[in-house]
Design a protein around this motif. Structure first.
Motif, mmCIF file in Angstrom:
data_model
loop_
_atom_site.group_PDB
_atom_site.id
_atom_site.type_symbol
_atom_site.label_atom_id
_atom_site.label_comp_id
_atom_site.label_asym_id
_atom_site.label_seq_id
_atom_site.Cartn_x
_atom_site.Cartn_y
_atom_site.Cartn_z
ATOM 1 N N GLY A 150 0.826 -1.200 0.000
ATOM 2 C CA GLY A 150 0.000 0.000 0.000
ATOM 3 C C GLY A 150 0.861 1.251 0.000
ATOM 4 O O GLY A 150 2.068 1.199 -0.238
ATOM 5 N N GLY A 151 0.222 2.376 0.257
ATOM 6 C CA GLY A 151 0.943 3.641 0.242
ATOM 7 C C GLY A 151 0.799 4.371 -1.073
ATOM 8 O O GLY A 151 1.118 5.560 -1.166
ATOM 9 N N ASP A 152 0.324 3.661 -2.096
ATOM 10 C CA ASP A 152 0.076 4.286 -3.401
ATOM 11 C C ASP A 152 -1.408 4.311 -3.717
ATOM 12 O O ASP A 152 -1.806 4.586 -4.853
ATOM 13 N N ASP A 153 -2.244 4.024 -2.707
ATOM 14 C CA ASP A 153 -3.683 3.906 -2.940
ATOM 15 C C ASP A 153 -4.505 4.693 -1.919
ATOM 16 O O ASP A 153 -5.654 4.355 -1.650
ATOM 17 N N LYS A 276 5.986 5.951 -3.423
ATOM 18 C CA LYS A 276 6.976 6.507 -4.351
ATOM 19 C C LYS A 276 7.973 7.388 -3.614
ATOM 20 O O LYS A 276 9.172 7.396 -3.924
ATOM 21 N N ALA A 277 7.488 8.143 -2.660
ATOM 22 C CA ALA A 277 8.385 9.006 -1.882
ATOM 23 C C ALA A 277 9.382 8.162 -1.101
ATOM 24 O O ALA A 277 10.569 8.492 -1.019
ATOM 25 N N PHE A 278 8.922 7.056 -0.524
ATOM 26 C CA PHE A 278 9.797 6.158 0.228
ATOM 27 C C PHE A 278 10.824 5.500 -0.691
ATOM 28 O O PHE A 278 12.010 5.404 -0.356
ATOM 29 N N GLU A 279 10.385 5.068 -1.853
ATOM 30 C CA GLU A 279 11.300 4.457 -2.824
ATOM 31 C C GLU A 279 12.401 5.436 -3.224
ATOM 32 O O GLU A 279 13.591 5.084 -3.254
ATOM 33 N N VAL A 376 1.324 3.649 6.905
ATOM 34 C CA VAL A 376 0.344 3.418 5.831
ATOM 35 C C VAL A 376 -0.932 2.789 6.399
ATOM 36 O O VAL A 376 -2.047 3.257 6.136
ATOM 37 N N ASP A 377 -0.774 1.731 7.187
ATOM 38 C CA ASP A 377 -1.946 1.055 7.755
ATOM 39 C C ASP A 377 -2.690 1.975 8.718
ATOM 40 O O ASP A 377 -3.928 1.985 8.754
#
Length: 404
Positions: A150-153, A276-279, A376-377
């Motif tokens: 998650g994190g992109d939704d 994306k920011a974490f990546e 995220v959760d």
């Protein structure tokens, strides 16, 4: 033949030490091999520990809660190789004692990496109290961003922006609260070399803080300034000398130099895609670390602490990730603070209508991926709770999680 007697030094009130000719011959060599205690080189006109012990009656920091006279005595006559004494460590918490109803700060800053070892009796307790973490296991690091679920939704109606910050300090340099101008300028020079080596892969530009403007910084990133707290704690000494920021061509990645730590990489976005920011933060921080290694300078890492930075509030991963979250109903709920504690999150009002910054409360005891997963959760659950409370009769008691 009678033994030769040496004159008795006046300092030996009971019995002089036995001295042997060979020992006398080699003593200068032996003594030259013994490391000097840095404290023996410092001449301070101090009183006794009892006379120097600070008043902590109105101190609401973790330091103010933990520090006792006995603990103070144990640290009192110690100094690191760069000259940091225990009074330097706790001074930030005396300058900024916090408020009874405000957020609790750690109330101390390390002057260099050696502080965490020399004053471990103090720092270990601070870390355990602030992070709820027992110093019994080794810290692990994980930059495998593909493992983040998650994190992109996120719902764009609720999530307005996001940011991932990772702080690092360089081996063999004092930390910002203690370093001198020369060290700070050396650190800036190192950063220029390291960033110059990644120019082809990641184009960007280095700006000194004197020339930096909000327009240069762009929409995604926020300006770092010499705040009142930074000035009072000594972090902003000589501001803005040797302070700088490198900004990527796209304007969503920055590396701050000599602010609260030697380096702070910030990956920010104006959308809701924190994955994306974490990546981006993971990929580019590892590239930067590789360049520092080529320059024979490593980021400070200790097995039981992880990545070591100046504040014990951020040791372990040095990671602070945040989401700008629009909440209409949940902030007024009586159980909000308990929910945040269970989710291991903290929430601050941004000043904008109904917009709050939700971030990870702790940085040690979890890997980078695990901390991001908690965020995220947790954000997803907070959104569900806020929606549930749109109904005046709605209850969130069944949604309250167990301790994460």
């Amino acid at each position: 033949m009678p033994k030769k007697r040496y004159p008795e030094p006046r300092m030996w009130k009971i019995k002089p030490p036995i001295e042997y000719p060979m020992e006398m011959k080699y003593r200068p060599i032996l003594e030259s091999l013994v490391p000097l205690d840095p404290m023996s080189l410092i001449r301070l006109k101090r009183g006794t520990p009892e006379e120097e012990f600070p008043s902590l009656d109105q101190n609401y920091t973790v330091m103010g809660h933990i520090l006792t006279l006995n603990m103070y005595k144990r640290q009192y006559d110690r100094a690191t190789d760069s000259g940091v004494i225990f009074s330097d460590v706790i001074q930030p918490g005396l300058e900024d004692p916090g408020q009874l109803s405000g957020p609790v700060s750690v109330g101390c800053l390390a002057g260099d990496a050696q502080c965490y070892i020399l004053f471990c009796d103090f720092f270990d307790r601070i870390i355990e109290a602030y992070h709820g973490y027992k110093m019994t296991s080794n810290q692990e690091s994980d930059f495998n961003y593909d493992n983040l679920k998650g994190g992109d939704d996120f719902d764009r109606e609720y999530v307005l922006g996001c940011e991932v910050r990772m702080s690092r300090c360089i081996e063999d340099f004092s930390f910002p609260v203690h370093c001198c101008r020369g060290e700070r300028r050396q650190l800036l020079s190192l950063a220029k070399k390291a960033l110059g080596q990644v120019e082809e892969e990641l184009p960007g530009q280095l700006h000194s803080l004197e020339e930096l403007t909000e327009d240069t910084l762009g929409e995604a990133l926020t300006m770092e300034t010499a705040t009142d707290v930074r000035r009072r704690t000594g972090v902003a000494r000589d501001w803005p000398d040797a302070r700088a920021v490198w900004i990527s061509k796209e304007g969503n990645l920055a590396v701050w130099i000599n602010i609260d730590d030697h380096l702070q990489l910030v990956s920010a976005r104006t959308d809701s895609n924190i994955k994306k920011a974490f990546e981006s933060a993971c990929v580019h921080l590892q590239k930067l670390e590789a360049q520092y290694r080529k320059l024979r300078r490593s980021f400070v890492w200790k097995q039981h602490l992880g990545w070591v930075v100046s504040s014990p509030a951020e040791v372990g991963t040095g990671l602070k990730a945040s989401v700008q979250l629009k909440l209409r109903h949940l902030p007024q709920h009586k159980r909000l603070q308990n929910i945040l504690e269970r989710l291991r999150l903290c929430m601050d009002f941004t000043g904008s209508s109904e917009v709050y910054k939700v971030s990870n409360a702790h940085t040690i005891g979890f890997t980078e991926v695990e901390l991001m997963q908690l965020l995220v959760d947790g954000v997803k659950l907070l959104i569900v709770m806020d929606r549930t409370l749109e109904d005046p009769e709605g209850s969130i008691d069944h949604l309250v999680p167990a301790q994460k």
